[in-house]
Motif scaffolding. Sequence first.
Motif, mmCIF file in Angstrom:
data_model
loop_
_atom_site.group_PDB
_atom_site.id
_atom_site.type_symbol
_atom_site.label_atom_id
_atom_site.label_comp_id
_atom_site.label_asym_id
_atom_site.label_seq_id
_atom_site.Cartn_x
_atom_site.Cartn_y
_atom_site.Cartn_z
ATOM 1 N N TYR A 152 0.809 -1.220 0.000
ATOM 2 C CA TYR A 152 0.000 0.000 0.000
ATOM 3 C C TYR A 152 0.848 1.279 0.000
ATOM 4 C CZ TYR A 152 -3.451 -3.477 1.273
ATOM 5 O OH TYR A 152 -4.255 -4.584 1.277
ATOM 6 N N GLU A 153 2.130 1.139 0.272
ATOM 7 C CA GLU A 153 2.989 2.327 0.326
ATOM 8 C C GLU A 153 3.301 2.882 -1.051
ATOM 9 O OE1 GLU A 153 6.370 2.539 2.953
ATOM 10 O OE2 GLU A 153 5.732 0.694 3.953
ATOM 11 N N ILE A 154 3.078 2.066 -2.076
ATOM 12 C CA ILE A 154 3.472 2.504 -3.412
ATOM 13 C C ILE A 154 2.527 1.902 -4.443
ATOM 14 C CG2 ILE A 154 5.110 0.598 -3.666
ATOM 15 C CD1 ILE A 154 6.908 2.531 -5.223
ATOM 16 N N SER A 155 2.128 2.703 -5.423
ATOM 17 C CA SER A 155 1.201 2.189 -6.436
ATOM 18 C C SER A 155 1.809 2.190 -7.832
ATOM 19 C CB SER A 155 -0.092 3.020 -6.439
ATOM 20 O OG SER A 155 0.198 4.390 -6.701
ATOM 21 N N THR A 156 2.525 3.268 -8.193
ATOM 22 C CA THR A 156 3.164 3.339 -9.521
ATOM 23 C C THR A 156 4.660 3.542 -9.367
ATOM 24 O OG1 THR A 156 2.987 5.741 -9.742
ATOM 25 C CG2 THR A 156 1.071 4.425 -10.442
ATOM 26 N N ILE A 157 5.363 3.241 -10.428
ATOM 27 C CA ILE A 157 6.821 3.343 -10.394
ATOM 28 C C ILE A 157 7.293 4.795 -10.405
ATOM 29 C CG2 ILE A 157 7.319 3.339 -12.874
ATOM 30 C CD1 ILE A 157 9.503 1.154 -12.107
ATOM 31 N N ASP A 158 6.418 5.722 -10.805
ATOM 32 C CA ASP A 158 6.816 7.132 -10.860
ATOM 33 C C ASP A 158 7.343 7.628 -9.516
ATOM 34 O OD1 ASP A 158 5.942 6.991 -13.415
ATOM 35 O OD2 ASP A 158 4.455 8.603 -13.275
ATOM 36 N N SER A 159 6.744 7.127 -8.439
ATOM 37 C CA SER A 159 7.154 7.587 -7.109
ATOM 38 C C SER A 159 8.540 7.076 -6.716
ATOM 39 C CB SER A 159 6.126 7.153 -6.066
ATOM 40 O OG SER A 159 5.977 5.735 -6.076
ATOM 41 N N LEU A 160 9.049 6.082 -7.467
ATOM 42 C CA LEU A 160 10.400 5.558 -7.198
ATOM 43 C C LEU A 160 11.485 6.298 -7.974
ATOM 44 C CD1 LEU A 160 9.950 1.666 -7.276
ATOM 45 C CD2 LEU A 160 10.265 3.134 -5.265
ATOM 46 N N LEU A 161 11.077 7.082 -8.953
ATOM 47 C CA LEU A 161 12.057 7.656 -9.887
ATOM 48 C C LEU A 161 12.388 9.102 -9.549
ATOM 49 C CD1 LEU A 161 10.541 6.368 -13.253
ATOM 50 C CD2 LEU A 161 12.442 5.359 -11.961
ATOM 51 N N PRO A 162 13.684 9.489 -9.599
ATOM 52 C CA PRO A 162 14.042 10.903 -9.536
ATOM 53 C C PRO A 162 13.388 11.627 -10.717
ATOM 54 C CG PRO A 162 15.989 9.535 -9.217
ATOM 55 C CD PRO A 162 14.871 8.628 -9.671
ATOM 56 N N SER A 163 13.055 12.880 -10.548
ATOM 57 C CA SER A 163 12.280 13.616 -11.552
ATOM 58 C C SER A 163 12.942 13.622 -12.924
ATOM 59 C CB SER A 163 12.053 15.056 -11.080
ATOM 60 O OG SER A 163 13.302 15.708 -10.845
ATOM 61 N N ASP A 164 14.272 13.677 -12.967
ATOM 62 C CA ASP A 164 14.945 13.752 -14.267
ATOM 63 C C ASP A 164 15.012 12.402 -14.980
ATOM 64 O OD1 ASP A 164 16.593 12.961 -12.202
ATOM 65 O OD2 ASP A 164 18.412 13.839 -13.028
ATOM 66 N N TYR A 165 14.462 11.332 -14.353
ATOM 67 C CA TYR A 165 14.454 10.020 -15.003
ATOM 68 C C TYR A 165 13.046 9.619 -15.461
ATOM 69 C CZ TYR A 165 19.261 8.930 -13.617
ATOM 70 O OH TYR A 165 20.618 8.930 -13.482
ATOM 71 N N ILE A 166 12.026 10.341 -15.024
ATOM 72 C CA ILE A 166 10.630 9.923 -15.274
ATOM 73 C C ILE A 166 10.315 9.862 -16.768
ATOM 74 C CG2 ILE A 166 8.209 10.601 -14.996
ATOM 75 C CD1 ILE A 166 8.932 11.602 -12.187
ATOM 76 N N GLN A 167 10.697 10.897 -17.519
ATOM 77 C CA GLN A 167 10.371 10.944 -18.931
ATOM 78 C C GLN A 167 11.030 9.803 -19.697
ATOM 79 O OE1 GLN A 167 8.091 12.854 -20.323
ATOM 80 N NE2 GLN A 167 8.442 11.834 -22.295
ATOM 81 N N ASP A 168 12.325 9.532 -19.391
ATOM 82 C CA ASP A 168 13.033 8.433 -20.064
ATOM 83 C C ASP A 168 12.336 7.094 -19.785
ATOM 84 O OD1 ASP A 168 14.870 10.189 -21.070
ATOM 85 O OD2 ASP A 168 16.385 9.797 -19.532
ATOM 86 N N TYR A 169 11.879 6.937 -18.523
ATOM 87 C CA TYR A 169 11.214 5.682 -18.172
ATOM 88 C C TYR A 169 9.902 5.524 -18.946
ATOM 89 C CZ TYR A 169 8.880 2.012 -15.563
ATOM 90 O OH TYR A 169 8.212 0.850 -15.233
ATOM 91 N N LYS A 170 9.125 6.607 -19.034
ATOM 92 C CA LYS A 170 7.842 6.523 -19.722
ATOM 93 C C LYS A 170 8.010 6.160 -21.196
ATOM 94 C CE LYS A 170 5.129 9.568 -16.730
ATOM 95 N NZ LYS A 170 4.381 10.853 -16.632
ATOM 96 N N GLU A 171 9.024 6.744 -21.822
ATOM 97 C CA GLU A 171 9.271 6.442 -23.229
ATOM 98 C C GLU A 171 9.659 4.984 -23.407
ATOM 99 O OE1 GLU A 171 12.190 9.216 -24.567
ATOM 100 O OE2 GLU A 171 10.863 10.956 -24.386
ATOM 101 N N ALA A 172 10.485 4.462 -22.498
ATOM 102 C CA ALA A 172 10.891 3.052 -22.566
ATOM 103 C C ALA A 172 9.695 2.133 -22.310
ATOM 104 C CB ALA A 172 12.004 2.786 -21.557
ATOM 105 N N PHE A 173 8.820 2.514 -21.368
ATOM 106 C CA PHE A 173 7.652 1.704 -21.021
ATOM 107 C C PHE A 173 6.701 1.582 -22.218
ATOM 108 C CE2 PHE A 173 3.363 1.389 -18.927
ATOM 109 C CZ PHE A 173 3.519 0.101 -18.453
ATOM 110 N N LEU A 174 6.493 2.642 -22.947
ATOM 111 C CA LEU A 174 5.634 2.609 -24.133
ATOM 112 C C LEU A 174 6.192 1.665 -25.190
ATOM 113 C CD1 LEU A 174 4.645 6.389 -24.463
ATOM 114 C CD2 LEU A 174 3.177 4.480 -23.739
#
Length: 711
Positions: A46-68
């Motif tokens: 329950y402490e975490i739902s999406t991976i976004d909360s694990l990522l530093p802000s400057d890595y979020i966009q790169d992760y989303k592009e890879a996930f797609l």
Amino acid sequence: MERDDEGNYQSLFEYNPDIVYLVNTSGNFEKMNEVFFQKLGITNNYEISTIDSLLPSDYIQDYKEAFLKVLSGIPQNMNMKFIHKKGHTIDINLTMVPAELDGTIRGAFGIAKDITEHMDAVKLNTYLANYDSLTGLPNRRLFQEKLEQAIIVGNTLNQKVAVMYLDLDRFKYINDTLGHTLGDKLLIQIANRLKSCLGENAVIARLGGDEFGVLLTNFYTQQAEERSKNIIESLDKPFLVENYNLFVTTSIGISIFPNDGGDSLTLMKNADSALYKAKELGKNNFQVFSSSLNAQTFKIFSLESSLRYAIELNQLELYYQPKVCPSTYEIVGAEALIRWNHPEWGLVSPDEFIPIAEETGLVIEIGNWVKWTACMQNKSWQEANLPKIPVSVNLSANRFLEKSLISSVMEVLEETKLEPEYLEIEITETSLLENEKIVFSVLEGLKSLGVKVALDDFGTGYSSLSTLKRFKGLVEVLKIDRTFINDLTPLDTADSNFIVNMIIQLSQQLHMAVVAEGVETTDQLEVLNNYNCNTIQGYLFSKPVPAADFEKLLRKGKLMPVEMKKIEENSTDYDKEFKVVLENPLKATMTLTQIRGNKVELGTMDVLIEVICTKRLQFLSDIKLAVNYAIILELETEILSRIVKFVGTIISIKEAKPNVYRYVLEYKMVESELANITTTLYKLSAALHKHSLVSECSFIQADRYAFFNKN
């Protein structure tokens, strides 16, 4: 994904040592293994739902592009960072693959390998590859990279870049006497002081050992010179290291982009050339590169590379200058003076190669060779029934203060079987002031051996009467420096007469013998005789000569004084050929073009042509070269609106003034070129008969010796 399907992936989650998770197409976590919770400090789902909360802000966009891309069926691998619950980051290598069910992609599996230790090792290796581990400054590799970047910017913006090469003076002496641990602590303090002095706009690097580099961007020569002065001044204050007050000076060479080179290697080489010149001029100063330094630096590099083989190749030789009793003219002693018979540069004086020996650590080996050779030679003369006289050898301040000196002297005396009273050690006043406790110990050790100590160049240092009084009985001879002897006059009105008289009286009061060195005239001899000077040394009786020639003098026993005559340049008979003696010398540029048949490309230096003949010419230079037919020079000047080149070899050399040398160059040119020179000379001679300063020639009107002091 249904429960039955999840069972197929149970082993993937439970037995994998890395973080494993499953997310749906919306990016929400559906399943995480135990390692996921352990590594990230999370206690429940329950402490975490999406991976976004694990990522530093400057890595979020790169992760989303890879996930797609994964959702489109393309696996991805990338280095990322996850945020631990406590706030710190973990370096991970993330692999994402599509999670399919019945041929449909329902999400993605993520496998995250903790690579924090690996990345730390990479960072450490990168740091060590680019930074000095002792001082934390950039190292030579990174300095050169930053210099190359600065050159690109300088080219683009039309800006100048200054490179400063620093070398600590006599730092090796501190390492040798106080140890490398203390030396390292001193280097750290020096680095910190340099950073404080230069500020953030300069790149400061430790290039190796006791050498530092400074890079100044968008700077001009004058500003670089000002910074050099600031550095020298900043090192004036002592460094407190382990209760030692240590004084350190530095020599600095400067080169400027684009004037002194268009690439990093050339700029570094030329800054190094300027550094050598700074050291040659006495250290604790800075020099800006000029093209004339190339030839001198080439010579220094050549000497440095071959010095360590000089002993084994039997290139070193001792010359001996007699010391004479002024009343009887008997030879009462000799000073041994080292010379180096270099295969390319001829007879090299100790002033040129001893500083190199000190910097490279060869001075101890050379010093031992000098003592052994002088003692062995003196013993040989005694066994040939020649008069028994003491022979003195010179020791630098550093060498004198070494603990091994006494044992070294004892060993030499035992090996050569020379009685101690026939060996004399000459030291400078500086040696007495370096470390009084050690000095007393060394002087007492030499006295116990029966070896006399002479204080050389007395009057030019800083010793006071009280200093001499403290060393009474340990220093037995004072040598009056030649600068006072030069100005002696029978009129007894000059200050030098008074100083010399006082030194002689002082020595008598302290029961010390006194030697006057540099005596060249009978007038000087007369004055010294009147003041009851014990011993005379100088060209009036003999210049330093090889051992075989000194043996002939020793067989005579007595030397009659001969008034010094003007030394001509190598018995060249100018009267046999047409010549033009220039009242105002011609400024010319000179370069070395060939050594032993090998072409060399060196910079030019300014020289002054004094006499031009049909087969040779005479010129002045502040660069010391050699009489060597294997070295080809080229001089170029303007005469009557025409550029004239003279190519040849040096056939004689004489020191006209301190650090200014007069050379005779014999031409090595074809007949047609010699004919052109002769024609030009006749035209120049005719023009000079009308006016001493002919236009369209490179004449200078300033004093010829002052010319070199300015350059």
